[in-house]
Scaffold this active site. Structure first.
Site, PDB file in Angstrom:
ATOM      1  N   SER A  28     -62.669 -79.164  -6.954  1.00  0.00           N
ATOM      2  CA  SER A  28     -62.255 -80.407  -7.602  1.00  0.00           C
ATOM      3  C   SER A  28     -61.602 -80.063  -8.927  1.00  0.00           C
ATOM      4  O   SER A  28     -61.974 -79.089  -9.590  1.00  0.00           O
ATOM      5  CB  SER A  28     -63.471 -81.304  -7.841  1.00  0.00           C
ATOM      6  OG  SER A  28     -63.171 -82.335  -8.763  1.00  0.00           O
ATOM      7  N   ARG A  32     -25.183 -93.277  24.759  1.00  0.00           N
ATOM      8  CA  ARG A  32     -25.765 -92.589  23.610  1.00  0.00           C
ATOM      9  C   ARG A  32     -25.986 -93.651  22.560  1.00  0.00           C
ATOM     10  O   ARG A  32     -25.047 -94.345  22.187  1.00  0.00           O
ATOM     11  CB  ARG A  32     -24.873 -91.467  23.077  1.00  0.00           C
ATOM     12  CG  ARG A  32     -25.572 -90.705  21.931  1.00  0.00           C
ATOM     13  CD  ARG A  32     -24.844 -89.438  21.499  1.00  0.00           C
ATOM     14  NE  ARG A  32     -24.687 -88.532  22.618  1.00  0.00           N
ATOM     15  CZ  ARG A  32     -23.505 -88.031  22.992  1.00  0.00           C
ATOM     16  NH1 ARG A  32     -22.406 -88.344  22.334  1.00  0.00           N
ATOM     17  NH2 ARG A  32     -23.444 -87.195  24.020  1.00  0.00           N
TER      18      ARG A  32
END
Length: 490
Positions: A298, A338
């Site tokens: 931490s 496409r």
């Protein structure tokens, strides 16, 4: 502070991505297999492979393939520059192809005409779809290696702790006696089942030309012994992919199946991570992650030992569903031959899924192989519920022995014992339960010895051992008969 050069503002201007905000995927392996340079390398591999196919079929000048292969060396290309120029045509193949042609021309010092072998009769989607299949195949193979390492470790835990008692929990509350061996086997089942999906994937080559009709390929092969279909098959062989029966420009099952399989393995990893995160809480303390220097720290609290492996794995699992959903959204919107944008949304979603799966797989394997198990804490937590944890088993065994009393069945009488016990404080419930039970059930019906048998958690495990064994037997290819250190489990 002033910056005189773009490179000062963009330290990763060469196209790299350090995954600063995605630490689960921040590793050299993930970058090597899914990063921008890996995408460029895959595109170049497709173009180079195609040149080899054309030359072998007599459709490109002799010597072309060697020139194209030399020109397709990934180190020759500026990834960041290609990315910027890709905005001009909407995909990275177009600018990369322009650079490839320049390099082929420069390297064709013998004048073999190697440029004729570059991209002939292909379209950008052929190249990019095939390149992504190549990228995915390589990544999935690496994911599977860690998946099998994880399942091997989980199978070992399942065997080692087949009789280790713990408490089962449902809806956050204690439910029934359980074993940690079964819990590990259930983790194994999730990962192995998802791994089997990964193993079943096919990675097809894409070859359809500008509109998926193979028109240019038909012209190319006119009068030749080859056909567009045999060329596509040869490209698949060249790249180690699977031949496709037809172009799949707008049929995206290859992509969505891949996304589903990747999300499934991350789901399975996520389940393990969620359990470890809870079970490693100090007030539970049944498990602990393997320790490593600098991990779990931490920035403010020196005493903290955070379960970072599980946190990272869970972070990947929580991102995966949305990414897989994006692939399905794209597939459902592949309009025309496409699409106008749907295809483009696949690329980042698929690549992020690959990166997350590969990163999480490595962390999950390390977690499983080094998981610390604390049976004493498991027994301590199991005992918190006292005899109430066995109320279901007691009712099943004893209720049929009791006759109706005041219109209440035997089951209702025993439920009343439980309800009245719950009114006592937790510290008094064990004694209260026995007293109330004996008031409702005479010793002539259930002896004290029989009552203690019924209240022993080890006697109410059902088929826990059998279930674990059936799970392991169902996935033999994911259960290597060695322990986490490679020693035989016999």
């Amino acid at each position: 502070m002033t910056h005189s050069a773009a490179g000062d503002l963009h330290p990763f201007a060469d196209g790299g991505d350090a995954a600063l905000l995605s630490p689960v995927s921040a590793s050299p392996l993930v970058a090597a297999l899914t990063g921008d340079r890996a995408v460029v390398a895959a595109i170049l591999a497709v173009e180079s492979g195609w040149a080899a196919v054309l030359e072998h079929a007599g459709l490109a000048p002799a010597g072309s393939a060697a020139v194209v292969a030399s020109a397709a060396e990934p180190g020759r290309y500026d990834v960041a520059d290609i990315a910027r120029r890709a905005q001009g045509g909407g995909n990275p193949v177009i600018p990369l192809l322009a650079d490839l042609r320049k390099n082929v021309a420069a390297l064709d010092t013998a004048g073999v005409g190697a440029g004729k072998a570059v991209h002939t009769s292909l379209t950008s989607q052929d190249v990019l779809d095939t390149a992504l299949m190549l990228l995915a195949r390589n990544t999935v193979h690496a994911v599977l290696a860690d998946v099998k390492g994880t399942t091997t470790a989980l199978a070992y835990l399942a065997g080692q702790h087949a009789d280790t008692l713990c408490v089962g929990r449902s809806l956050t509350q204690h439910s029934l006696p359980y074993t940690f061996g079964l819990r590990a086997a259930q983790w194994f089942q999730g990962v192995a089942a998802a791994g089997r999906q990964l193993e079943a994937l096919e990675f097809p080559v894409q070859f359809g030309g500008a509109a998926g009709t193979l028109a240019a390929g038909t012209v190319l092969t006119e009068g030749a012994p080859s056909t567009p279909f045999t060329l596509a098959g040869a490209l698949a062989d060249q790249l180690g992919l699977v031949p496709a029966p037809a172009p799949w420009h707008t049929n995206r099952l290859a992509i969505t199946s891949l996304g589903h399989a990747l999300a499934s393995v991350l789901d399975a990893f996520g389940k393990i991570a969620a359990d470890v995160l809870f079970l490693s809480r100090p007030e539970v303390a049944e498990l602990a992650e393997p320790r490593a220097a600098g991990r779990g720290v931490s920035s403010a609290m020196p005493q903290k030992q955070n379960p970072v492996l599980s946190v990272l794995v869970r972070s990947a699992a929580l991102q995966a569903p949305q990414l897989a959903a994006q692939l399905h959204v794209a597939a459902a919107n592949f309009n025309d031959e496409r699409p106008d944008g749907a295809w483009h949304t696949e690329w980042p979603a698929l690549r992020q899924l690959l990166a997350l799966a590969l990163g999480a797989a490595g962390h999950a394997r390390e977690l499983a192989e080094g998981l610390q198990v604390f049976p004493d804490a498991m027994r301590r937590n199991l005992d918190l519920s006292g005899p109430l944890l066995l109320a279901e088993g007691v009712s099943a065994a004893v209720a049929p022995l009791l006759g109706d009393q005041d219109g209440r069945s035997g089951k209702q009488q025993l439920q009343d014992v439980v309800d009245r016990t719950l009114q006592a404080s937790p510290a008094e419930q064990a004694g209260t339960y026995r007293k109330l039970f004996r008031g409702a059930v005479p010793a002539v019906v259930v002896s004290d010895a029989r009552l203690e048998e019924l209240l022993d958690p080890a006697n109410y495990l059902g088929q826990a051992a059998g279930i674990a064994n059936r799970i392991l037997a169902a996935f033999p290819e994911f259960d290597t008969p060695t322990d986490a250190n490679g020693a035989s489990r016999g």
